[in-house]
Scaffold this active site. Structure first.
Site, PDB file in Angstrom:
ATOM      1  N   ILE A   1       0.872  -1.177   0.000  1.00 53.49           N
ATOM      2  CA  ILE A   1       0.000   0.000   0.000  1.00 53.49           C
ATOM      3  C   ILE A   1       0.909   1.226   0.000  1.00 53.49           C
ATOM      4  O   ILE A   1       1.704   1.413   0.922  1.00 53.49           O
ATOM      5  CB  ILE A   1      -0.912   0.044   1.257  1.00 53.49           C
TER       6      ILE A   1
ATOM      7  N   ARG B   1      -2.021  -5.114  24.257  1.00 51.35           N
ATOM      8  CA  ARG B   1      -1.506  -4.443  25.468  1.00 51.35           C
ATOM      9  C   ARG B   1      -2.123  -3.047  25.552  1.00 51.35           C
ATOM     10  O   ARG B   1      -2.773  -2.593  24.607  1.00 51.35           O
ATOM     11  CB  ARG B   1       0.016  -4.280  25.344  1.00 51.35           C
TER      12      ARG B   1
HETATM   13  C1  MV4 Z   1       2.560  -2.061   5.212  1.00 49.22           C
HETATM   14  C2  MV4 Z   1       2.872  -0.926   4.446  1.00 49.22           C
HETATM   15  C3  MV4 Z   1       2.494  -0.934   3.111  1.00 49.22           C
HETATM   16  N1  MV4 Z   1       1.851  -1.992   2.606  1.00 49.22           N
HETATM   17  N2  MV4 Z   1       1.907  -3.090   4.662  1.00 49.22           N
HETATM   18  C4  MV4 Z   1       4.879  -0.789   9.184  1.00 49.22           C
HETATM   19  C5  MV4 Z   1       4.549  -1.084  10.593  1.00 49.22           C
HETATM   20  C6  MV4 Z   1       3.664  -2.278  10.560  1.00 49.22           C
HETATM   21  N3  MV4 Z   1       2.710  -2.225  11.639  1.00 49.22           N
HETATM   22  C7  MV4 Z   1       3.051  -2.244   9.196  1.00 49.22           C
HETATM   23  N4  MV4 Z   1       3.817  -1.335   8.425  1.00 49.22           N
HETATM   24  C8  MV4 Z   1       3.546  -1.129   7.111  1.00 49.22           C
HETATM   25  N5  MV4 Z   1       2.869  -2.150   6.513  1.00 49.22           N
HETATM   26  C9  MV4 Z   1       1.567  -3.046   3.374  1.00 49.22           C
HETATM   27  N6  MV4 Z   1       0.923  -4.092   2.840  1.00 49.22           N
HETATM   28  C10 MV4 Z   1       3.546   0.130   5.059  1.00 49.22           C
HETATM   29  C11 MV4 Z   1       3.897   0.033   6.382  1.00 49.22           C
HETATM   30  C12 MV4 Z   1       4.597   1.168   6.922  1.00 49.22           C
HETATM   31  C13 MV4 Z   1       4.047   1.945   7.950  1.00 49.22           C
HETATM   32  C14 MV4 Z   1       2.828   1.631   8.518  1.00 49.22           C
HETATM   33  C15 MV4 Z   1       2.307   2.388   9.534  1.00 49.22           C
HETATM   34  C16 MV4 Z   1       3.010   3.502   9.978  1.00 49.22           C
HETATM   35  C17 MV4 Z   1       4.226   3.823   9.456  1.00 49.22           C
HETATM   36  C18 MV4 Z   1       4.761   3.049   8.425  1.00 49.22           C
HETATM   37  C19 MV4 Z   1       5.991   3.397   7.887  1.00 49.22           C
HETATM   38  C20 MV4 Z   1       6.515   2.632   6.889  1.00 49.22           C
HETATM   39  C21 MV4 Z   1       5.821   1.518   6.415  1.00 49.22           C
END
Ligand code: MV4
Length: 446
Positions: free
Chosen positions: A203, A292
């Site tokens: 995404i 949590r």
């Molecule tokens: C993703 C994404 C893009 N596409 N999954 C990073 C933390 C973890 N909880 C999930 N994360 C991400 N998953 C898909 N399929 C981008 C991130 C991500 C992100 C997500 C939330 C907040 C900050 C972020 C920073 C970089 C990447």
């Protein structure tokens, strides 16, 4: 209700839990490491027990010593706070085997949700929107290629035992994917002792929006609306706010309903957070559950006027929540800044040391959750959080203005803190317009 709770944590969250206990007429027992001996917050407790040396592995992560401390002090429950043992299913089981209530979900719910591929399958089965991707784990390169070609590149490879951004890799095409799979498996095996991986569509520039839930032991589940945690750097949250400026009221209703459905499907109890990604079109996708109480819980407390720690303790003690979904109301806008002892002009390098001058901000709608004071020594062994500054105002613009005023008022010297960096974020027109995504900090301010 519990008579005496042992707090298996330190710093601001230990103090936050001590305060909730005392307001509920529950005794608070602290454990501490040699690094925290003499810390001011320990004087607020009824008992404090040293459990070992400075390094976490020899103190705050020593399950045996923590349980022994609970037994000798006659505690009837253990509150894990966040970090350390908070999401350790083995510890939760060990506590209960020793007739100590673990203030958190069942070990079984923790295991099922702690494994990200399994959490995804629970979400899918409960018809909660998930990111398009593999059906469970990917077992072979061939399967990975098949999934990737059907959902379309780019894809994200994630470690099932990972979470919070650890063990993720992007693959932009088939050649990329083969190499990335091998690296991802190796990394996951090294970091988590588990090389299981799954695939999701990547995404682009998502926002991070999470829903606070609370569940009692009779199966009642309520949500307490969302928090927007999009302002992060290297998966460390810097600013959190609520309501999310990114979603409309229909999306909010669906998002919160989805979180409750998931909690019910997992037979979740006590406090938890369901994390979603929100894409540029405002569509949301479940990604993971945090089993949590979280660092940013005060945002929701100020928004709803509900004490989440007290409610969590009540739920763990087997009492009904005593709050209906209808009675959960939100009021105005809340912003939280995490004040860390880090140098934002030097790669956010941790800056341990003695605080010589400390002037907390104050005024209308201002809350500072902190355990520090003049003379406090920030230890290099633990996370660098020195306090959470939370402001509550009628509107987002007023909350931004109040936060700016508080950050200018606050003095923490001579150690470096993230205060000046927060001021840069808050004054940025894109932040003020709410036009941000998870890449905002890296793209715009570094
Ligand atoms: C993703 C994404 C893009 N596409 N999954 C990073 C933390 C973890 N909880 C999930 N994360 C991400 N998953 C898909 N399929 C981008 C991130 C991500 C992100 C997500 C939330 C907040 C900050 C972020 C920073 C970089 C990447």
């Amino acid at each position: 209700m519990f008579k005496r709770i042992l707090i298996a944590n330190r710093g601001e969250i230990a103090l936050r839990i001590i305060r909730a206990c005392h307001e509920m007429n529950i005794e608070a027992v602290a454990v501490f490491s040699e690094a925290d001996r003499g810390a001011d917050y320990l004087r607020q407790t009824d008992r404090a027990v040293c459990i070992g040396s400075t390094i976490p592995k020899e103190s705050y992560l020593r399950m045996d010593r923590i349980i022994a401390a609970a037994e000798v002090t006659g505690a009837d429950a253990i509150h894990p706070g966040y970090g350390f043992l908070a999401e350790n299913a083995q510890f939760a089981q060990m506590c209960r085997d020793c007739k100590l209530e673990f203030i958190g979900p069942s070990a079984d719910a923790m295991r099922k949700l702690g494994d990200k591929a399994s959490a995804r399958q629970i979400a899918k089965a409960a018809r909660v929107p998930t990111v398009p991707g593999s059906d469970g784990l990917v077992e072979s390169d061939e399967e990975a290629v098949e999934v990737a070609e059907s959902i379309g590149f780019p894809v994200m490879i994630k470690a099932s035992a990972g979470g919070g951004g650890r063990g993720m890799r992007i693959a932009r095409d088939k050649t990329d994917l083969i190499a990335a799979l091998k690296q991802a498996r190796q990394e996951a095996a090294g970091a988590f002792n588990n090389d299981a991986i799954y695939l999701e569509k990547y995404i682009d520039q998502p926002r991070h929006v999470e829903v606070q839930i609370m569940a009692d032991q009779s199966g009642a589940v309520i949500h307490l609306y969302e928090r927007d945690c999009t302002i992060q750097r290297r998966h460390q949250k810097l600013i959190e706010e609520a309501p999310s400026p990114a979603i409309d009221s229909r999306t909010r209703r669906d998002l919160c309903h989805a979180a409750v459905k998931l909690a019910k499907a997992a037979k979740y109890t006590t406090a938890g957070t369901v994390e979603f990604l929100v894409d540029a079109k405002g569509k949301f996708y479940f990604i993971e559950v945090n089993a949590r109480i979280q660092v940013e819980h005060p945002v929701t407390e100020m928004l709803t006027g509900i004490d989440l720690i007290k409610l969590q303790i009540k739920a763990a003690a087997g009492e009904p929540l005593g709050i209906s979904q209808r009675s959960v109301r939100t009021d105005g806008h809340v912003i939280e800044c995490r004040i860390n002892a880090e140098d934002p002009y030097n790669g956010f390098r941790p800056c341990a040391g003695r605080i010589e001058k400390f002037r907390p901000p104050g005024g209308f709608g201002v809350r500072l959750d902190s355990h520090v004071f003049e003379g406090y020594k920030v230890s290099p062994y633990y996370d660098s959080l020195v306090g959470k500054l939370i402001v509550h105002q009628p509107t987002r613009l007023e909350a931004i203005r109040a936060m700016q005023r508080c950050l200018r008022e606050m003095t923490v010297e001579p150690i470096k803190t993230t205060i000046p960096f927060h001021l840069r974020v808050l004054e940025h027109p894109r932040f003020q317009a709410g036009e941000i995504d998870t890449g905002f900090i890296e793209r715009t301010l570094l």
